[in-house]
Design a protein around this motif. Structure first.
Motif, PDB file in Angstrom:
ATOM      1  N   VAL A 257      -1.327  -7.454  10.866  1.00 23.90           N
ATOM      2  CA  VAL A 257      -1.108  -7.727   9.444  1.00 23.90           C
ATOM      3  C   VAL A 257      -1.041  -6.443   8.634  1.00 23.90           C
ATOM      4  N   LEU A 258      -1.863  -5.438   8.965  1.00 19.61           N
ATOM      5  CA  LEU A 258      -1.879  -4.207   8.185  1.00 19.61           C
ATOM      6  C   LEU A 258      -0.550  -3.476   8.276  1.00 19.61           C
ATOM      7  N   VAL A 259       0.007  -3.400   9.470  1.00 19.61           N
ATOM      8  CA  VAL A 259       1.292  -2.722   9.646  1.00 19.61           C
ATOM      9  C   VAL A 259       2.390  -3.449   8.877  1.00 19.61           C
ATOM     10  N   GLU A 260       2.421  -4.772   9.004  1.00 20.16           N
ATOM     11  CA  GLU A 260       3.438  -5.553   8.305  1.00 20.16           C
ATOM     12  C   GLU A 260       3.274  -5.447   6.797  1.00 20.16           C
ATOM     13  N   LEU A 261       2.031  -5.467   6.319  1.00 19.85           N
ATOM     14  CA  LEU A 261       1.801  -5.388   4.889  1.00 19.85           C
ATOM     15  C   LEU A 261       2.221  -4.026   4.336  1.00 19.85           C
ATOM     16  N   ALA A 262       1.944  -2.950   5.088  1.00 20.09           N
ATOM     17  CA  ALA A 262       2.377  -1.617   4.656  1.00 20.09           C
ATOM     18  C   ALA A 262       3.899  -1.544   4.594  1.00 20.09           C
ATOM     19  N   ALA A 263       4.576  -2.115   5.569  1.00 19.30           N
ATOM     20  CA  ALA A 263       6.040  -2.088   5.573  1.00 19.30           C
ATOM     21  C   ALA A 263       6.609  -2.878   4.397  1.00 19.30           C
ATOM     22  N   ARG A 264       6.020  -4.023   4.102  1.00 17.21           N
ATOM     23  CA  ARG A 264       6.519  -4.816   2.981  1.00 17.21           C
ATOM     24  C   ARG A 264       6.266  -4.110   1.648  1.00 17.21           C
ATOM     25  N   THR A 265       5.171  -3.400   1.554  1.00 17.51           N
ATOM     26  CA  THR A 265       4.887  -2.668   0.319  1.00 17.51           C
ATOM     27  C   THR A 265       5.916  -1.559   0.114  1.00 17.51           C
ATOM     28  N   ARG A 266       6.239  -0.828   1.182  1.00 19.83           N
ATOM     29  CA  ARG A 266       7.254   0.228   1.082  1.00 19.83           C
ATOM     30  C   ARG A 266       8.610  -0.353   0.719  1.00 19.83           C
ATOM     31  N   ASP A 267       8.966  -1.474   1.333  1.00 17.27           N
ATOM     32  CA  ASP A 267      10.257  -2.100   1.050  1.00 17.27           C
ATOM     33  C   ASP A 267      10.312  -2.570  -0.401  1.00 17.27           C
ATOM     34  N   PHE A 268       9.209  -3.132  -0.884  1.00 20.76           N
ATOM     35  CA  PHE A 268       9.162  -3.591  -2.274  1.00 20.76           C
ATOM     36  C   PHE A 268       9.343  -2.420  -3.239  1.00 20.76           C
ATOM     37  N   SER A 269       8.689  -1.297  -2.968  1.00 19.82           N
ATOM     38  CA  SER A 269       8.795  -0.132  -3.846  1.00 19.82           C
ATOM     39  C   SER A 269      10.205   0.429  -3.837  1.00 19.82           C
ATOM     40  N   ALA A 270      10.817   0.501  -2.640  1.00 17.25           N
ATOM     41  CA  ALA A 270      12.172   1.047  -2.554  1.00 17.25           C
ATOM     42  C   ALA A 270      13.190   0.134  -3.218  1.00 17.25           C
ATOM     43  N   ARG A 271      12.982  -1.146  -3.142  1.00 15.83           N
ATOM     44  CA  ARG A 271      13.952  -2.105  -3.682  1.00 15.83           C
ATOM     45  C   ARG A 271      13.860  -2.237  -5.192  1.00 15.83           C
ATOM     46  N   THR A 272      12.663  -2.179  -5.734  1.00 16.59           N
ATOM     47  CA  THR A 272      12.483  -2.404  -7.168  1.00 16.59           C
ATOM     48  C   THR A 272      12.352  -1.120  -7.971  1.00 16.59           C
ATOM     49  N   GLY A 273      12.048  -0.001  -7.302  1.00 23.37           N
ATOM     50  CA  GLY A 273      11.811   1.240  -8.015  1.00 23.37           C
ATOM     51  C   GLY A 273      10.454   1.308  -8.661  1.00 23.37           C
ATOM     52  N   LEU A 274       9.622   0.312  -8.457  1.00 20.01           N
ATOM     53  CA  LEU A 274       8.279   0.284  -9.016  1.00 20.01           C
ATOM     54  C   LEU A 274       7.315   0.960  -8.046  1.00 20.01           C
ATOM     55  N   THR A 275       6.405   1.750  -8.549  1.00 22.26           N
ATOM     56  CA  THR A 275       5.433   2.421  -7.698  1.00 22.26           C
ATOM     57  C   THR A 275       4.494   1.389  -7.075  1.00 22.26           C
ATOM     58  N   ALA A 276       4.512   1.326  -5.773  1.00 16.92           N
ATOM     59  CA  ALA A 276       3.644   0.402  -5.030  1.00 16.92           C
ATOM     60  C   ALA A 276       2.974   1.191  -3.916  1.00 16.92           C
ATOM     61  N   VAL A 277       1.652   1.190  -3.884  1.00 18.99           N
ATOM     62  CA  VAL A 277       0.877   1.986  -2.938  1.00 18.99           C
ATOM     63  C   VAL A 277       0.019   1.050  -2.087  1.00 18.99           C
ATOM     64  N   TYR A 278       0.074   1.261  -0.786  1.00 26.61           N
ATOM     65  CA  TYR A 278      -0.768   0.490   0.132  1.00 26.61           C
ATOM     66  C   TYR A 278      -1.843   1.394   0.696  1.00 26.61           C
ATOM     67  N   ARG A 279      -3.068   0.866   0.817  1.00 28.78           N
ATOM     68  CA  ARG A 279      -4.151   1.611   1.459  1.00 28.78           C
ATOM     69  C   ARG A 279      -5.029   0.627   2.238  1.00 28.78           C
ATOM     70  N   PRO A 280      -5.393   1.015   3.467  1.00 28.96           N
ATOM     71  CA  PRO A 280      -6.312   0.174   4.239  1.00 28.96           C
ATOM     72  C   PRO A 280      -7.740   0.357   3.748  1.00 28.96           C
ATOM     73  N   THR A 281      -8.526  -0.694   3.863  1.00 26.83           N
ATOM     74  CA  THR A 281      -9.930  -0.659   3.468  1.00 26.83           C
ATOM     75  C   THR A 281     -10.778  -1.232   4.589  1.00 26.83           C
ATOM     76  N   GLY A 282     -12.083  -1.137   4.426  1.00 29.05           N
ATOM     77  CA  GLY A 282     -12.978  -1.693   5.429  1.00 29.05           C
ATOM     78  C   GLY A 282     -13.264  -0.713   6.539  1.00 29.05           C
ATOM     79  N   ALA A 283     -14.371  -0.973   7.233  1.00 31.32           N
ATOM     80  CA  ALA A 283     -14.816  -0.059   8.284  1.00 31.32           C
ATOM     81  C   ALA A 283     -14.427  -0.527   9.674  1.00 31.32           C
ATOM     82  N   HIS A 284     -13.866  -1.717   9.809  1.00 25.00           N
ATOM     83  CA  HIS A 284     -13.545  -2.265  11.130  1.00 25.00           C
ATOM     84  C   HIS A 284     -12.052  -2.557  11.222  1.00 25.00           C
TER      85      HIS A 284
END
Length: 397
Positions: A257-284
């Motif tokens: 899910v993390l890899v897919e979510l990061a890819a969708r965030t990048r695609d959303f930012s490139a398509r809309t021109g809106l700044t969208a940043v993904y960061r993983p959280t949690g210790a596990h």
């Protein structure tokens, strides 16, 4: 119920057998009584123990019950109508009513009553009054009527149960079809429908540019390229939707899910021109997610980003995901104008805004909890999705 009748017969035959053997004369009468004991006892035992197997045989051949009645009459003659074996004679019309209905109950009640009257008449010391002589024959008639009534009651109950089962099955099918239609509607709304709406808007812009008094060829080419890209995206989303629907039943294709979510965030930012940043959280690390669950989670996150872009007018969208305790948490926050005060899902549904409604339905379908609001941020809207990790594991047998 027939099995219980035969169980009662077994007990009464066992109690009356010693009396019948003692009262029988030596020689042939004793042998006949012994044979009758064996036949009636074994018949009752077999039907009591394995009614499902031998009951249909008794149902098809009423002569078997008639033969059993005659053998039982030998025991009744030897033991006497005052013994416990008299209660066995009452069981016969009761059983006939249960198995054969009112016609069988009438025949066997009459036969049993006639045998009892003959046995009373043949006694050396018959009963002093007609009331005592007719007591057992009368009980046989009553037992036959009771058996027939119970049969009708059970048949009606069985018919009602079958009708109820049929109605429940139809309701289950209707509910499953409705749920599938709602799910497909959410899938189409969150993917292909939005892209096709974009294609229509781009086509309208192309038409306007082409019909202008001073047509700009560069602008027309740009808008035509946008229409082509949007159409290809709609086709790709359709193929992706069909592929995901096919993979849902195959749990071996787990999703990161993390890899897919990061890819969708990048695609959303490139398509809309809106700044969208993904960061993983949690210790596990996040465990692999089944395809059906992953598709719902990723669609909710994508829908949250799209809603922020269309309605909130933000300058930035922050996406985060990770394991926190026993929960997989996904957060999408924008710094836009936020939801109007007092907004409810019912209001959105009546107004035709099904984006947030679909997100809530998707979360509920996988056992996740979703929160939509400001959260701990000073402004904007946060969509926070929390899924228990226990929902990602499949119990093994």
């Amino acid at each position: 119920m027939c099995r219980q009748v035969f169980g009662f017969r077994l007990a009464m035959i066992a109690l009356a057998t010693p009396t019948a053997l003692v009262n029988a004369n030596d020689g042939l009468p004793t042998r006949l009584v012994g044979a009758a004991v064996v036949v009636t006892f074994m018949t009752s035992y077999v039907l009591f123990r394995d009614w499902e197997r031998f009951g249909p045989l008794l149902l098809r051949h009423p002569s078997l019950l008639a033969a059993d009645t005659l053998f039982g009459s030998l025991l009744l003659i030897a033991a006497g109508p005052d013994s416990t074996l008299a209660y066995v004679s009452v069981c016969t019309p009761l059983l006939a009513g249960l198995v054969y209905g009112w016609r069988g109950a009438a025949v066997f009640a009459s036969l049993q009553a006639l045998l009892l009257l003959l046995i009373h008449a043949a006694q050396e010391d018959p009963a002093p009054g007609i009331t005592e002589s007719a007591l057992l024959p009368g009980l046989c008639v009553i037992a036959g009527a009771v058996g027939s009534s119970l049969r009708n009651l059970m048949l009606r109950f069985g018919a009602a149960t079958q009708a109820l089962t049929t109605v429940q099955a139809r309701l289950a099918v209707t509910e499953a079809v409705s749920a599938e239609r709602a799910r497909l509607a959410r899938e189409m709304h969150d993917s292909v429908a939005k892209t096709l709406h974009g294609v229509a808007l781009a086509a309208d812009g192309l038409t306007t540019s082409a019909n202008a008094d001073r047509m700009d060829p560069a602008l027309v080419r740009q808008q035509a390229a946008l229409v082509a890209r949007s159409a290809r995206r709609a086709a790709a989303e359709s193929r992706e939707l069909l592929a995901d629907l096919r993979r849902e039943s195959d749990p071996s294709h787990a999703t990161d899910v993390l890899v897919e979510l990061a890819a969708r965030t990048r695609d959303f930012s490139a398509r809309t021109g809106l700044t969208a940043v993904y960061r993983p959280t949690g210790a596990h690390a996040v465990p692999p997610v089944p395809p059906a669950v992953a598709r719902q989670l990723l669609t909710i996150a994508s829908e949250a980003m799209e809603n922020a872009h269309r309605h909130a007018h933000p300058t930035r969208v922050d996406v985060s995901a990770g394991v926190h305790g026993d929960l997989l948490r996904i957060s999408v926050h924008d710094d836009g104008r936020g939801l109007p005060p007092g907004t409810s899902l019912e209001q959105l549904r009546r107004a035709g805004h099904f984006g947030l409604v679909g997100m809530v339905e998707r979360a509920a379908s996988v056992g996740a909890r979703i929160r939509i609001g400001r959260g701990g941020h000073p402004q904007g809207t946060e969509v926070r999705l929390e899924l228990p990790l226990a929902a990602l594991t499949t119990p093994t047998a």
